[in-house]
Design an enzyme around this catalytic site. Structure first.
Site, PDB file in Angstrom:
ATOM      1  N   ALA A  64       0.865  -1.175   0.000  1.00 28.36           N
ATOM      2  CA  ALA A  64       0.000   0.000   0.000  1.00 28.36           C
ATOM      3  C   ALA A  64       0.901   1.224   0.000  1.00 28.36           C
ATOM      4  O   ALA A  64       2.072   1.156   0.409  1.00 28.36           O
ATOM      5  CB  ALA A  64      -0.892  -0.025   1.233  1.00 28.36           C
ATOM      6  N   GLU A 112      -0.580  -9.389  -0.354  1.00 25.37           N
ATOM      7  CA  GLU A 112      -2.001  -9.599  -0.046  1.00 25.37           C
ATOM      8  C   GLU A 112      -2.842  -9.664  -1.321  1.00 25.37           C
ATOM      9  O   GLU A 112      -3.795 -10.437  -1.406  1.00 25.37           O
ATOM     10  CB  GLU A 112      -2.485  -8.471   0.877  1.00 25.37           C
ATOM     11  CG  GLU A 112      -1.860  -8.580   2.262  1.00 25.37           C
ATOM     12  CD  GLU A 112      -2.052  -7.324   3.109  1.00 25.37           C
ATOM     13  OE1 GLU A 112      -1.699  -6.224   2.652  1.00 25.37           O
ATOM     14  OE2 GLU A 112      -2.566  -7.443   4.227  1.00 25.37           O
TER      15      GLU A 112
HETATM   16  N1  CAA Z   1       4.590   3.183  -0.878  1.00 25.44           N
HETATM   17  C1  CAA Z   1       5.005   4.357  -1.417  1.00 25.44           C
HETATM   18  N2  CAA Z   1       6.115   4.472  -2.174  1.00 25.44           N
HETATM   19  C2  CAA Z   1       6.837   3.365  -2.390  1.00 25.44           C
HETATM   20  C3  CAA Z   1       6.468   2.124  -1.849  1.00 25.44           C
HETATM   21  C4  CAA Z   1       5.292   2.063  -1.077  1.00 25.44           C
HETATM   22  N3  CAA Z   1       4.849   0.903  -0.552  1.00 25.44           N
HETATM   23  N4  CAA Z   1       7.397   1.220  -2.214  1.00 25.44           N
HETATM   24  C5  CAA Z   1       8.301   1.863  -2.964  1.00 25.44           C
HETATM   25  N5  CAA Z   1       7.972   3.170  -3.067  1.00 25.44           N
HETATM   26  C6  CAA Z   1       8.681   4.242  -3.776  1.00 25.44           C
HETATM   27  C7  CAA Z   1       9.919   4.677  -3.003  1.00 25.44           C
HETATM   28  O1  CAA Z   1       9.578   5.593  -1.988  1.00 25.44           O
HETATM   29  C8  CAA Z   1      10.749   5.279  -4.116  1.00 25.44           C
HETATM   30  O2  CAA Z   1      10.255   6.568  -4.376  1.00 25.44           O
HETATM   31  P1  CAA Z   1      11.298   7.778  -4.699  1.00 25.44           P
HETATM   32  O3  CAA Z   1      11.954   7.360  -5.987  1.00 25.44           O
HETATM   33  O4  CAA Z   1      10.406   8.967  -4.856  1.00 25.44           O
HETATM   34  O5  CAA Z   1      12.257   7.838  -3.561  1.00 25.44           O
HETATM   35  C9  CAA Z   1      10.401   4.412  -5.327  1.00 25.44           C
HETATM   36  O6  CAA Z   1       9.186   3.733  -4.998  1.00 25.44           O
HETATM   37  C10 CAA Z   1      11.457   3.351  -5.604  1.00 25.44           C
HETATM   38  O7  CAA Z   1      11.679   2.644  -4.395  1.00 25.44           O
HETATM   39  P2  CAA Z   1      13.140   2.414  -3.759  1.00 25.44           P
HETATM   40  O8  CAA Z   1      14.060   3.521  -4.154  1.00 25.44           O
HETATM   41  O9  CAA Z   1      12.962   2.147  -2.308  1.00 25.44           O
HETATM   42  O10 CAA Z   1      13.574   1.098  -4.551  1.00 25.44           O
HETATM   43  P3  CAA Z   1      14.540  -0.060  -4.025  1.00 25.44           P
HETATM   44  O11 CAA Z   1      14.783  -0.950  -5.196  1.00 25.44           O
HETATM   45  O12 CAA Z   1      15.709   0.500  -3.325  1.00 25.44           O
HETATM   46  O13 CAA Z   1      13.675  -0.863  -2.937  1.00 25.44           O
HETATM   47  C11 CAA Z   1      11.706  -1.938  -2.088  1.00 25.44           C
HETATM   48  C12 CAA Z   1      12.520  -1.548  -3.340  1.00 25.44           C
HETATM   49  C13 CAA Z   1      12.471  -2.998  -1.271  1.00 25.44           C
HETATM   50  C14 CAA Z   1      10.392  -2.533  -2.596  1.00 25.44           C
HETATM   51  C15 CAA Z   1      11.457  -0.686  -1.229  1.00 25.44           C
HETATM   52  O14 CAA Z   1      10.928   0.360  -2.064  1.00 25.44           O
HETATM   53  C16 CAA Z   1      10.490  -0.897  -0.107  1.00 25.44           C
HETATM   54  O15 CAA Z   1      10.864  -1.440   0.911  1.00 25.44           O
HETATM   55  N6  CAA Z   1       9.227  -0.448  -0.297  1.00 25.44           N
HETATM   56  C17 CAA Z   1       8.222  -0.515   0.745  1.00 25.44           C
HETATM   57  C18 CAA Z   1       7.712  -1.922   0.894  1.00 25.44           C
HETATM   58  C19 CAA Z   1       6.706  -1.963   2.031  1.00 25.44           C
HETATM   59  O16 CAA Z   1       7.015  -1.694   3.174  1.00 25.44           O
HETATM   60  N7  CAA Z   1       5.468  -2.369   1.688  1.00 25.44           N
HETATM   61  C20 CAA Z   1       4.393  -2.466   2.656  1.00 25.44           C
HETATM   62  C21 CAA Z   1       3.614  -1.184   2.698  1.00 25.44           C
HETATM   63  S1  CAA Z   1       2.435  -1.156   3.997  1.00 25.44           S
HETATM   64  C22 CAA Z   1       1.143  -2.069   3.442  1.00 25.44           C
HETATM   65  O17 CAA Z   1       1.137  -2.634   2.359  1.00 25.44           O
HETATM   66  C23 CAA Z   1      -0.022  -2.130   4.386  1.00 25.44           C
HETATM   67  C24 CAA Z   1      -1.073  -3.060   4.018  1.00 25.44           C
HETATM   68  O18 CAA Z   1      -1.010  -4.246   4.263  1.00 25.44           O
HETATM   69  C25 CAA Z   1      -2.292  -2.576   3.392  1.00 25.44           C
END
Ligand code: CAA
Length: 258
Positions: A64, A112
């Site tokens: 999300a 999910e």
């Molecule tokens: N929400 C918003 N933005 C996100 C995102 C997310 N879930 N995942 C990635 N992005 C964005 C990053 O902020 C980044 O934006 P900028 O370029 O503006 O900085 C862009 O996507 C690229 O991401 P990274 O630079 O982080 O890319 P990476 O290759 O270094 O890492 C990743 C990839 C491991 C997927 C990392 O982006 C990450 O950990 N993302 C979050 C994953 C996460 O925690 N997901 C769970 C969200 S909570 C949820 O889903 C709740 C629920 O159950 C409903």
């Protein structure tokens, strides 16, 4: 409704839906969830299998959208979770099989979403995980419910408590995905799977999905009775007559969805 975040290809009764939000690795914001809701609520009647994937090479859905969630209060958090959960439930209960072709990150809401599909296949680059506790929340689109059902309590609790992401080979070993392919083969394999499904009698496939899902939560005797009734319903269809007479006549059945 015009879609800004969904790419849709609809060919030969197979619909492929790619979630496309390249700036956030296809993270789900409420606009995307509403587009998804509209799409699944109006899926064309001739679609027999839906394939869901992520646009681009890197991510299925990275969860999300954290930027949208970061300032929510309790009521807004509930509403956001509810929105996603109800859309995913609509996907799960579509009357046609849904295949998740997981091409990259399937984290949080992405894992999910894959779990709301009937069948998951993955690229060997895919990563699955529920990292929410590291953000101070829990899985919010029904991950605490579906992960335990798919992989058992022990693995689900380990994955959710630690937030550890697992690779496709581990996902395969614990039963989270059915098969793992080279990235360039993934969509062809998803389509091959869809083609195998649509070769069969459509009403029978629909009743099979309905029965498996309904019986899962029933006690044994109720589940068996549910199947007996569903089995009986198949004999009202022309496709049952066609399928069985084709077998006996050693010909190929021509199912008419009747
Ligand atoms: N929400 C918003 N933005 C996100 C995102 C997310 N879930 N995942 C990635 N992005 C964005 C990053 O902020 C980044 O934006 P900028 O370029 O503006 O900085 C862009 O996507 C690229 O991401 P990274 O630079 O982080 O890319 P990476 O290759 O270094 O890492 C990743 C990839 C491991 C997927 C990392 O982006 C990450 O950990 N993302 C979050 C994953 C996460 O925690 N997901 C769970 C969200 S909570 C949820 O889903 C709740 C629920 O159950 C409903």
């Amino acid at each position: 409704m015009e879609y800004n975040y969904l790419k849709i290809k609809n060919e030969n009764a197979i619909c492929t839906l790619a979630i496309s939000a390249p700036k956030s690795l296809n993270a789900l914001n409420s606009t995307i969830l509403k587009e998804l809701d509209d799409f699944v609520s109006n899926i064309p009647a001739d679609v027999r299998v839906l394939i869901i994937t992520g646009d681009g090479e890197k991510s299925f859905v990275a969860g999300a959208d954290i930027s949208e969630m970061c300032n929510l209060n309790r009521e807004e958090g509930y509403a956001f979770g509810r929105l996603g959960a109800l859309v995913f439930r609509k996907i799960e209960t579509l009357p046609i099989p849904v295949i998740a072709a997981v091409n990259g990150f399937a984290l949080g809401g992405g894992c999910e979403l894959a779990m709301a599909c009937d069948i998951r296949i993955a690229s060997n680059k895919a990563k699955f995980g529920q990292p929410e506790v590291g953000l101070g929340i829990i899985p919010g689109f029904s991950g605490t419910y579906r992960l335990a059902k798919l992989v058992g309590m022990g693995y689900a609790k380990e994955m959710i408590y630690t937030g550890r992401a697992i690779r496709a080979d581990e996902a395969l070993r614990i039963g989270l995905v059915n098969a793992v392919y080279e990235p360039e083969q993934l969509m062809a394999e998803a389509e091959a799977l869809a083609i195998r499904i649509i070769a069969n009698a459509p009403i029978a496939v629909r009743i099979a999905k309905e029965s498996i899902d309904a019986e899962y939560d029933l006690a044994a005797d109720d589940a068996i009775l549910y199947e007996n009734n569903a089995f009986g319903r198949c004999f009202e269809t022309q496709d049952q007559k066609e399928g069985m007479s084709a077998f006996l006549n050693k010909t190929k059945p021509e199912f008419r969805n009747k």
